[in-house]
Write a protein that holds these residues in place. Sequence first.
Motif, short mmCIF file in Angstrom:
data_model
loop_
_atom_site.label_atom_id
_atom_site.label_comp_id
_atom_site.label_asym_id
_atom_site.label_seq_id
_atom_site.Cartn_x
_atom_site.Cartn_y
_atom_site.Cartn_z
N GLY A 40 -24.38 28.23 17.01
CA GLY A 40 -25.17 27.00 16.96
C GLY A 40 -25.93 26.90 15.66
O GLY A 40 -26.41 27.90 15.13
N THR A 52 -27.75 22.99 17.85
CA THR A 52 -26.57 22.75 18.68
C THR A 52 -26.36 23.91 19.65
O THR A 52 -26.74 25.05 19.37
CB THR A 52 -25.31 22.57 17.82
OG1 THR A 52 -25.07 23.76 17.07
CG2 THR A 52 -25.45 21.38 16.88
N ILE A 88 -16.88 21.81 21.67
CA ILE A 88 -18.31 21.63 21.94
C ILE A 88 -18.48 20.97 23.30
O ILE A 88 -17.57 20.30 23.79
CB ILE A 88 -19.00 20.77 20.85
CG1 ILE A 88 -18.36 19.38 20.76
CG2 ILE A 88 -18.97 21.48 19.51
CD1 ILE A 88 -19.10 18.41 19.85
N LYS A 92 -23.43 14.84 20.23
CA LYS A 92 -24.34 14.18 19.29
C LYS A 92 -23.52 13.40 18.26
O LYS A 92 -22.40 13.77 17.93
CB LYS A 92 -25.25 15.20 18.59
CG LYS A 92 -26.06 16.05 19.54
CD LYS A 92 -27.02 15.21 20.34
CE LYS A 92 -27.87 16.09 21.25
NZ LYS A 92 -28.60 15.31 22.22
N GLN A 95 -21.53 15.05 15.24
CA GLN A 95 -21.96 16.44 15.39
C GLN A 95 -21.06 17.42 14.65
O GLN A 95 -21.55 18.30 13.94
CB GLN A 95 -22.04 16.82 16.88
CG GLN A 95 -22.47 18.25 17.10
CD GLN A 95 -22.69 18.59 18.55
OE1 GLN A 95 -22.88 17.72 19.38
NE2 GLN A 95 -22.66 19.86 18.87
N MET A 99 -22.26 19.80 11.66
CA MET A 99 -22.23 21.25 11.83
C MET A 99 -21.45 21.92 10.69
O MET A 99 -21.93 22.90 10.10
CB MET A 99 -21.59 21.62 13.18
CG MET A 99 -22.43 21.28 14.39
SD MET A 99 -21.53 21.51 15.95
CE MET A 99 -21.26 23.28 15.98
#
Length: 146
Positions: A40, A52, A88, A92, A95, A99
């Motif tokens: 994360g 995350t 995941i 989001k 995301q 990331m």
Amino acid sequence: SNNKRIVEALLNPKQKKWKTYWVQVDGDINKAATKELRNGVTISVNKKQHKTLPSRVKAIVEPEDLHDRKPPVRFRANIPTSWIEISICEGKNRQIRKMCSKVGFPVLRLIRVQIGHLKLKNFRPANLVEIKKKDLFGEDADTPRN
């Protein structure tokens, strides 16, 4: 789908469905970056910092039989690209892109290949496909629940 219940069951982040993506990143991704993604990372969501949840990440070879991307991914002869598979269970905005960028490997191409039990590999844009209940919700989808 035009069935709101199915869309809700598959895509609403509150459902915590695992979504799997094939991701082409700029550069030769390393073990440290994939480990950081697994654990994360902190990204910005609506101008707030968000850590995350842990994800599933592994390096993969370039997938075969990909449909053409329009516009094509930029090509730079001196900078390699690599592919990862990442799953995941949150959703989001942007995301995966955030990331990967956070760990130093910007996304060039992002392809969703699975949502929950539903594998999207053979789907093509603008095609109509009939899907069985077990493909959406697993083999026990027809088993009555108490």
